[in-house]
Write an enzyme that holds these catalytic residues in place. Structure first.
Site, PDB file in Angstrom:
ATOM      1  N   TYR A 147      46.309  37.818  42.346  1.00 20.44           N
ATOM      2  CA  TYR A 147      47.182  38.327  43.403  1.00 20.44           C
ATOM      3  C   TYR A 147      48.373  38.981  42.714  1.00 20.44           C
ATOM      4  CZ  TYR A 147      44.562  34.910  46.206  1.00 20.44           C
ATOM      5  OH  TYR A 147      43.571  34.189  46.808  1.00 20.44           O
ATOM      6  N   LYS A 170      36.722  43.482  45.675  1.00 22.94           N
ATOM      7  CA  LYS A 170      37.671  43.295  44.587  1.00 22.94           C
ATOM      8  C   LYS A 170      37.254  44.192  43.425  1.00 22.94           C
ATOM      9  CE  LYS A 170      38.063  38.455  45.958  1.00 22.94           C
ATOM     10  NZ  LYS A 170      39.106  38.646  46.974  1.00 22.94           N
ATOM     11  N   HIS A 215      44.933  39.532  50.315  1.00 25.24           N
ATOM     12  CA  HIS A 215      43.600  39.482  49.731  1.00 25.24           C
ATOM     13  C   HIS A 215      43.780  39.557  48.207  1.00 25.24           C
ATOM     14  CE1 HIS A 215      39.324  40.519  49.712  1.00 25.24           C
ATOM     15  NE2 HIS A 215      39.585  41.518  48.906  1.00 25.24           N
TER      16      HIS A 215
END
Lengths: 333, 333
Positions: free
Chosen positions: A270, A312, A281
């Site tokens: 993060y 991702k 997210h």
């Protein structure tokens, strides 16, 4: 047209230049204006029926010979089918041919222009790919059924705005984690270290988190940072040191690494954590590897596919003297 | 209530039976009616504040001691938090305790009933899991941040209705595939062998497909099946034999295996292929492993997560004397 091989190249002469180079971007024009084709280009022209033979061979014979690599042919053909002109990466034919097989031009452009869309390295499913050799090229991986997966490699900047510092805490070293029974609120709620045991109260830290915090002076534990580090090495070997280097580097760059176990990775990260109530997210999946690592294309396909599926970016932390970041993503040319 | 340890168990006596066993399913009632608790159960009662000490230890001291495994405690607590009663798997306490840590009862049921919901094996992220020891249990994997991933293991039947037989074809052996320039239509279009080089015409077969077909007498190639098999071994080593065993077994059971490369697996499979025009979604992802394989939980998490994301079932083909099938899937208890 019947052409001949000489010195590993196909000499097509001056009259072929207009037909194959000027109009379709095949081959390389030598000083003097004669056209030379790489064998893979000649194979493609043979396959299309634009020439009749190379040293007496038809396309079937040429592909069965050692003159043309079948995987290079499949990639060449696929890129042509997708509407690109491309040039085999040979010294004198393209800039920086080292480590790649083809230079691909933007659609509508060709070898007479100065722009490059992709630098492509052809890889068979059973080949290996040294991590050090990629980062500015596209891997074209040909699997055992001759399907091609394109993987773009890059050297991304990895940084964020999360503050790693926290008030002092105290913890018990258990077998493979540290348990803080009465931690400061900021530990978990602002800086996102550890995991709560219940909705409030005790926080469990991983051995990585605990080593980082103990080194930093923010965590008191029996035996100090050394004891936690030693435990990490006992249960994980040298991998622990490598992961600790990546963990610490991420924290120092303002990025919060949390376990990537559910994704089969070392970390998910993060970039901008102010509070766990406002957690977005996670952006990256990180796998930590030694800088000398050599990829098996299938492992790479697995990681990249998984990261793509959970939206991702797949990033490899290559740990040697410091950390280098390598991202790999699927590409549709 | 202050309890004492003896022989690795916590003796709670007869008066604890009503409070902890009859009403909440903790412990095991010995002949004579006295209640015995496993240390992990006593730790949970301590954590809840239902007892005061075990051998003078509070929960913090007990969890820091070697008496209770922290990962077993986390899983025990998690299953209790989810509303289950469960019993530590000890000889005389539950049936078949071998290879598992807890027997979990259906919600609303307890150790006094005869039904079992899950047989749970607790695994730390850094432990290993021999493939032979799973197949009828749930793995509760505790990662380094103490989050728990539940993985159900099963021994599924793998079968389908696809006919593997095809008319005779002829092919050229290239470096890592066989190219059939003029194949019978059925080869690709009905039986789904290989991949077309273009929309029609030549079909490329993988070395696995070609070996299978050549052995079967359906494919003629220079040097016969032996030449293709030898090539497979040259480029892939003993892994080729293992994958060939799995490939052939799947084909013989009416299942069509195609490359699973894009998913990082050996195969994706189709159970009921009549025609490639009518091809459904592939159902399984298959990874081929030696029967003696030992899983790293993180690799397992990666495979299972990926399969889940693409709506397929993850199946391992364990190749020893024959093939055993092991499926692993995420579970939310």
């Amino acid at each position: 047209m019947d052409l001949t091989l000489s010195g590993g190249l196909v000499r097509a002469g001056e009259r072929a230049r207009e037909r194959f180079y000027d109009s379709s971007g095949y081959g390389h024009v030598e000083n003097g204006g004669a056209l030379t084709l790489a064998p893979v280009e000649a194979a493609h022209l043979l396959y299309r029926g634009d020439i009749d033979s190379v040293d007496g061979m038809d396309v079937r014979a040429l592909l069965s010979s050692a003159v043309v690599s079948e995987v290079a042919f499949f990639v060449y053909k696929d890129l042509r089918d997708r509407g690109f002109y491309l040039t085999p990466a040979r010294e004198g034919w393209v800039d920086d041919p080292e480590g790649i097989d083809f230079v691909v031009y933007p659609r509508g452009k060709g070898p007479w222009d100065d722009t490059v869309e992709y630098r492509v390295r052809v890889v068979g499913e059973r080949d290996t790919v040294p991590a050090r050799e990629v980062g500015d090229c596209v891997l074209a991986v040909v699997d055992e059924e001759s399907e091609i997966t394109y993987l773009a490699t890059d050297r991304p900047a990895v940084e964020g705005t999360s503050d790693p510092s926290v008030p002092a805490a105290e913890g018990d070293l258990l077998a493979e984690r540290v348990l803080c029974w009465d931690p400061p609120t900021e530990l978990y709620e602002r800086a996102f270290y550890g995991q709560r045991l219940d909705d409030e109260g005790a926080v469990q830290l991983s051995l990585l988190e605990a080593t980082y915090l103990a080194r930093d002076g923010s965590l008191t534990v029996d035996g100090g940072a050394e004891a936690v580090l030693e435990r990490g090495r006992e249960v994980e070997g040298e991998r622990f040191d490598r992961r600790l280097t990546a963990y610490s580097t991420l924290r120092e760059r303002g990025v919060v690494p949390k376990t990537g176990f559910k994704f089969g990775a070392d970390f998910r990260t993060y970039a901008d954590v102010d509070s766990i109530d406002d957690l977005g997210h996670s952006e990256l999946l990180v796998r930590v590897l030694p800088a000398t690592h050599t990829f098996d294309p299938r492992d790479l396909a697995l990681d990249v596919r998984l990261a793509h599926g959970v939206r991702k970016r797949m990033v490899f932390a290559l740990v040697g003297d410091g950390v280098e970041w390598l991202s790999v993503a699927r590409l549709t040319p």
